[in-house]
Write a protein that holds these residues in place. Structure first.
Motif, PDB file in Angstrom:
ATOM      1  N   MET A 103      -9.778  -4.080  -5.874  1.00 26.78           N
ATOM      2  CA  MET A 103      -8.357  -3.299  -6.824  1.00 26.78           C
ATOM      3  C   MET A 103      -7.661  -4.463  -6.801  1.00 26.78           C
ATOM      4  O   MET A 103      -6.751  -4.837  -7.869  1.00 26.78           O
ATOM      5  N   ALA A 104      -7.313  -5.773  -5.372  1.00 22.41           N
ATOM      6  CA  ALA A 104      -6.029  -5.863  -5.630  1.00 22.41           C
ATOM      7  C   ALA A 104      -6.370  -7.608  -5.870  1.00 22.41           C
ATOM      8  O   ALA A 104      -5.983  -8.089  -6.695  1.00 22.41           O
ATOM      9  N   SER A 127      -4.044   0.504  -9.424  1.00 25.88           N
ATOM     10  CA  SER A 127      -3.275  -0.088  -8.852  1.00 25.88           C
ATOM     11  C   SER A 127      -1.937  -0.488 -10.213  1.00 25.88           C
ATOM     12  O   SER A 127      -2.140  -0.216 -11.355  1.00 25.88           O
ATOM     13  N   LEU A 172       0.720   6.238  -6.156  1.00 27.96           N
ATOM     14  CA  LEU A 172      -0.054   5.735  -7.525  1.00 27.96           C
ATOM     15  C   LEU A 172       0.093   6.118  -7.878  1.00 27.96           C
ATOM     16  O   LEU A 172      -0.299   7.770  -8.090  1.00 27.96           O
ATOM     17  N   TYR A 232       0.636  -3.159  -6.507  1.00 27.42           N
ATOM     18  CA  TYR A 232       0.933  -1.341  -5.529  1.00 27.42           C
ATOM     19  C   TYR A 232      -0.810  -1.135  -5.328  1.00 27.42           C
ATOM     20  O   TYR A 232      -1.594  -1.044  -6.679  1.00 27.42           O
ATOM     21  N   LEU A 233      -0.903  -0.668  -4.323  1.00 29.90           N
ATOM     22  CA  LEU A 233      -2.375  -0.018  -3.571  1.00 29.90           C
ATOM     23  C   LEU A 233      -2.746   0.963  -3.006  1.00 29.90           C
ATOM     24  O   LEU A 233      -1.629   1.600  -2.405  1.00 29.90           O
ATOM     25  N   HIS A 278       0.859  -0.521   0.036  1.00 30.22           N
ATOM     26  CA  HIS A 278      -0.132  -0.039   0.046  1.00 30.22           C
ATOM     27  C   HIS A 278       1.690   1.457  -0.075  1.00 30.22           C
ATOM     28  O   HIS A 278       1.682   1.101   0.553  1.00 30.22           O
TER      29      HIS A 278
END
Length: 475
Positions: free
Chosen positions: A225-226, A200, A194, A210-211, A190
């Motif tokens: 999202m992941a 993401s 971004l 990456y979130l 996280h």
């Protein structure tokens, strides 16, 4: 055996190493040199018995001929040039193909291949016109209608993943999502920086996804999202070559994420029980799996026809009445433009998707029957708010299916005759007589009206910003 160009190059390579002409080798294996030439040029597929004979004569194993790797750097260039000239990008130019000869230098081949690579790169990054994008989106929506919005292969993959992490019931936890990522070889990271154009970013080199920050209230969207990011890897996606590819990949990763968050078996059991009780409600489905109302409504469309024997439609509509997302297999007549696209078109003011905005209490679902030229439909609508304005989420079914839903006893009923202009688009004649020619309005011009669709390897994502972000986080 399916890559005849590479196979032909390997035959030629070992033949020339053995210092034999086409005719000499052909004579030894019992075929004409001209036939052997066709095979070396990838124009004819040889029988396995013939390949065994060729391997024996040139002094190699059969496996050496069948190896898929180009036999030399020169052969790799010739193979790449051959494939490029048979691609759609080069074909669209209407130019003749070039067949390299012995006299063609390696430098010339490298230049030709380099030009083709650049042509392909520019084609991949070409800005899609709005018409192309709308056409691709319409074709995808129509395709999903033919399969009842159901993708069993993705359902199977999702169930297998959940089984491997031991998830059996209830809402999927963040820990389970992390375990799925680890099982696929990724670490969830996280970050606060971004690229502004990306939801993401996946670092394939270092195995990181990456979130946004984990402190987002509720964090429910982070699971999705992941999973969407992982979906690209699980489903074997490659860099999209067309806008249609991009849209299909986006649909598939959204479907994958929903199928993991709301697994098929548990979801069907939950909804089947609700149907038996004549109490289907999207809000219950939403709460049971800890997802958004929109996610639950869309997931319901995946399962409704195949597993519940229900025809259904879905709408996400802005407070101005414009369609953002739509799906139907219940014969509701969606508003469409001349290309067949429904996104951006305005739904009837009498549909639940718009009348729901007029009520005072919006904490629960709004129910309505709507009489249309295609029949009567029952709809359940929930409204919500984002930074860009209000929106509504509607799930609807034909009247015959309303008996399975909560809210069927509603007395709310409207009539819609759209696309008849007199239904809701023309102003009242009294108001027309009063104000016609006496009013002037300055219309809003949305920025996207004049903007082309975004370019980039992944449409909408700034490549420079993306690569600079990855570099700043690389070891």
């Amino acid at each position: 055996m399916n890559d005849l160009v590479t196979l032909g190059q390997r035959i030629r390579y070992f033949r020339t190493n053995s210092r034999m002409t086409l005719d000499q080798l052909g004579e030894k294996v019992g075929i004409a040199g001209s036939q052997l030439s066709l095979m070396e040029n990838g124009r004819r597929e040889p029988r396995l018995t013939l390949l065994s004979s060729i391997a024996s004569v040139v002094g190699v194993e059969l496996a050496d001929l069948l190896d898929q790797a180009p036999p030399s750097k020169r052969a790799a260039l010739e193979i790449e040039l051959e494939r490029a000239q048979h691609g759609s990008v080069y074909a669209s130019l209407g130019l003749p193909g070039i067949r390299p000869s012995k006299g063609t230098s390696d430098e010339t081949l490298e230049a030709l291949v380099g030009l083709h690579r650049e042509l392909a790169r520019r084609a991949r990054e070409a800005i899609a016109t709005p018409e192309e994008a709308r056409r691709a989106n319409t074709e995808l929506r129509q395709h999903m209608r033919t399969v009842d919005n159901y993708l069993p292969a993705i359902e199977d993959v999702s169930e297998k993943l959940l089984s491997e992490v031991g998830h059996t019931t209830g809402a999927l936890t963040h820990r389970s999502v992390t375990r799925i990522a680890e099982m696929l070889g990724f670490e969830l990271v996280h970050v606060h920086d971004l690229p502004h154009s990306a939801r993401s970013v996946t670092d394939l080199a270092n195995g990181r996804i990456y979130l946004p920050p984990a402190s987002i209230p509720g964090g429910h969207g982070l699971r999705g999202m992941a999973l969407q990011a992982m979906g690209h890897r699980v489903l074997g996606h490659e860099t999209p070559s067309t806008y249609a590819d991009f849209l299909l990949q986006r649909l598939e990763i959204n479907y994958f994420a929903a199928a993991v968050l709301m697994p098929r078996r548990q979801s069907v059991e939950f909804l089947s029980e609700a149907k038996a009780d004549r109490n289907i409600a999207v809000e219950d489905f939403r709460d049971a799996f800890g997802v958004t109302h929109e996610a639950a409504a869309l997931r319901f469309t995946n399962l409704a026809t195949k597993h519940l024997d229900l025809e259904v439609h879905f709408l996400r509509v802005g407070d101005d009445g414009a369609v953002a997302k739509a799906y139907e297999n219940d014969s509701l007549r969606l508003p469409v433009d001349v290309t067949g696209s429904t996104e951006g078109q305005f739904v009837c003011r009498n549909w639940s998707a718009r009348t729901a905005f007029t009520r005072t209490n919006r904490t629960t679902e709004f129910y309505q029957y709507t009489d249309t030229p295609e029949g009567t439909f029952f709809e359940s609508t929930q409204t919500g708010t984002t930074d860009s304005g209000e929106f509504s989420i509607s799930i609807g079914v034909p009247f015959a299916h309303s008996k399975w839903f909560r809210g069927r006893e509603t007395t709310n009923r409207m009539t819609s005759t759209c696309p008849d202009e007199s239904c809701c688009r023309r102003p009242d004649s009294r108001l027309t007589n009063r104000w016609s020619g006496k009013a002037w309005s300055s219309a809003k011009l949305h920025a996207h009206t004049l903007s082309p669709l975004p370019a980039g390897t992944f449409p909408g994502v700034d490549d420079r910003e993306l690569y600079e972000f990855l570099e700043s986080h690389a070891d």
